[in-house]
Design an enzyme around this catalytic site. Structure first.
Site, PDB file in Angstrom:
ATOM      1  N   ARG A   1      33.220  37.881  43.558  1.00  0.00           N
ATOM      2  CA  ARG A   1      33.236  36.526  44.110  1.00  0.00           C
ATOM      3  C   ARG A   1      31.796  36.050  44.247  1.00  0.00           C
ATOM      4  O   ARG A   1      30.909  36.816  44.650  1.00  0.00           O
ATOM      5  CB  ARG A   1      33.921  36.505  45.487  1.00  0.00           C
ATOM      6  CG  ARG A   1      35.431  36.548  45.450  1.00  0.00           C
ATOM      7  CD  ARG A   1      36.056  35.266  44.878  1.00  0.00           C
ATOM      8  NE  ARG A   1      37.496  35.282  44.888  1.00  0.00           N
ATOM      9  CZ  ARG A   1      38.279  35.703  43.877  1.00  0.00           C
ATOM     10  NH1 ARG A   1      37.733  36.141  42.764  1.00  0.00           N
ATOM     11  NH2 ARG A   1      39.592  35.647  43.980  1.00  0.00           N
TER      12      ARG A   1
ATOM     13  N   GLU B   1      31.590  27.490  43.197  1.00  0.00           N
ATOM     14  CA  GLU B   1      32.351  27.131  41.989  1.00  0.00           C
ATOM     15  C   GLU B   1      33.081  25.809  42.168  1.00  0.00           C
ATOM     16  O   GLU B   1      33.627  25.576  43.256  1.00  0.00           O
ATOM     17  CB  GLU B   1      33.394  28.221  41.690  1.00  0.00           C
ATOM     18  CG  GLU B   1      32.796  29.449  41.085  1.00  0.00           C
ATOM     19  CD  GLU B   1      33.861  30.517  40.784  1.00  0.00           C
ATOM     20  OE1 GLU B   1      35.053  30.176  40.630  1.00  0.00           O
ATOM     21  OE2 GLU B   1      33.477  31.676  40.716  1.00  0.00           O
TER      22      GLU B   1
ATOM     23  N   HIS C   1      34.275  32.107  35.315  1.00  0.00           N
ATOM     24  CA  HIS C   1      35.346  32.823  36.035  1.00  0.00           C
ATOM     25  C   HIS C   1      36.515  33.173  35.109  1.00  0.00           C
ATOM     26  O   HIS C   1      37.639  32.701  35.295  1.00  0.00           O
ATOM     27  CB  HIS C   1      35.829  31.999  37.243  1.00  0.00           C
ATOM     28  CG  HIS C   1      36.458  32.853  38.313  1.00  0.00           C
ATOM     29  ND1 HIS C   1      36.411  32.557  39.661  1.00  0.00           N
ATOM     30  CD2 HIS C   1      37.161  34.011  38.232  1.00  0.00           C
ATOM     31  CE1 HIS C   1      37.055  33.477  40.356  1.00  0.00           C
ATOM     32  NE2 HIS C   1      37.526  34.371  39.497  1.00  0.00           N
TER      33      HIS C   1
HETATM   34  C1  DGY Z   1      41.380  37.057  41.223  1.00  0.00           C
HETATM   35  O1  DGY Z   1      42.573  37.230  40.986  1.00  0.00           O
HETATM   36  O2  DGY Z   1      40.899  37.227  42.331  1.00  0.00           O
HETATM   37  C2  DGY Z   1      40.522  36.658  40.078  1.00  0.00           C
HETATM   38  O3  DGY Z   1      39.259  36.290  40.466  1.00  0.00           O
HETATM   39  C3  DGY Z   1      41.194  35.550  39.298  1.00  0.00           C
HETATM   40  O4  DGY Z   1      40.571  35.433  38.081  1.00  0.00           O
END
Ligand code: DGY
Length: 320
Positions: free
Chosen positions: A238, A267, A285
């Site tokens: 993240r 983002e 992403h």
């Molecule tokens: C998640 O599922 O947390 C991923 O980041 C989605 O791409």
């Protein structure tokens, strides 16, 4: 029939399973739903199937109403959901672990290769039709063989990334809160290190921990200053785990050699400083972005929502 609100487009299989049993209202446009439309749409919902772009907080839970039973995120990460706020109201929260492990590890390994071998930079030269010629010292990168990959957060995705890196000849080191199973330690010949030791000794440091207040800006000025000048940072977890401005400053100052990022602090905005840097590989992403993985994620989210609406135990409950 219960009212199920799906806050964005999801693959057909999962949606069809929800529609077969319940009254489904789904946001069908390609663009993410606006906050105002979202607050209107969730009114009266018994279950919400949410995407990671939607913030599920007190305001939204109020808008939904006290009949709401569940929020099923179509993602493994659930930092978009205020889980304690849901718990306070008895709303169950679920995620989609397991099915995106391999896809995300593929992206982490791709970023490792791209940034250490300067592939983005090379591609930009070709696309810009800049003059170039094979040369003994032209665009040299770092070989992976014998280098240390440091995994921050050795969960399923961290382990899958380590497996790939091991096949490329890397040595695996990791940090994690609980002990790693012996068979995985043996398979990967993985060495446990403290976070400080991992930061200071790794040639590539790859982030795989969940985002929470405890991991906010886990990588910041202090950490970049302690990394090897030749080291690379990879983030497929993240964005806000990394202080993006501190990363830009560290890359510019040559405190680290490069970064490969699939996720960003705000983002879809990207720090403009990153855009100017050739030693940053930036992708939007894409960790779980395969047809198969997204279908499986939607299917699991549907399973979770349907189980809760049927009064059964959901397989993937998360708690604060
Ligand atoms: C998640 O599922 O947390 C991923 O980041 C989605 O791409």
């Amino acid at each position: 029939m219960a009212k199920v609100v799906v806050t964005g487009k999801i693959p057909a299989g999962g949606l069809a399973r929800l529609k077969a049993e319940h009254d489904v209202t789904a946001w069908e446009k390609d663009d993410a739903i606006s906050r105002a439309d979202l607050l209107t749409m969730v009114a009266g919902a018994d279950a919400i199937v949410s995407l990671l772009t939607e913030k599920i907080d007190d305001e939204l839970l109020d808008a939904a109403g006290s009949q709401l039973k569940s929020v099923s995120n179509v993602a493994v990460g659930y930092n978009n959901i205020d889980v304690p706020a849901c718990e306070k109201r008895g709303v169950l929260v679920t995620n989609t672990p397991g099915v995106l492990t391999e896809a995300t590890a593929d992206i982490a390994m791709s970023l490792i290769l791209m940034v250490t071998r300067r592939l983005g930079e090379g591609e930009r030269v070709i696309r810009a039709q800049e003059p170039w010629q094979w040369g003994m010292f032209y665009m040299l990168g770092m070989g992976l063989q014998g280098r240390q990959l440091g995994i921050v957060g050795m969960g399923q995705i961290g382990i899958a990334t380590a497996r790939r890196a091991k096949a490329f000849g890397m040595n695996i080191a990791y940090t994690r809160r609980s002990p790693l199973e012996d068979n995985v330690v043996n398979e990967l010949d993985a060495k446990y290190m403290s976070m400080d030791e991992l930061i200071e000794s790794s040639d590539v440091l790859s982030l795989h921990c969940p985002y929470s207040p405890a991991t906010h800006h886990l990588m910041s000025e202090n950490q970049f200053a302690r990394m090897k000048k030749t080291a690379f940072l990879i983030n497929t977890a993240r964005g806000p785990i990394v202080n993006e401005q501190a990363l830009v400053d560290a890359l510019k100052a040559g405190e680290i050699a490069g970064a490969g990022l699939d996720v960003f602090e705000n983002e879809p905005a990207v720090n403009p400083g990153l855009l100017e840097l050739d030693n940053a590989v930036l992708i939007p992403h894409l960790g779980s972005a395969t047809v198969e993985t997204r279908a499986a994620m939607a299917d699991i989210a549907a399973t979770n929502a349907l189980a809760i609406l049927a009064g059964a135990q959901a397989p993937n409950l998360v708690t604060s």
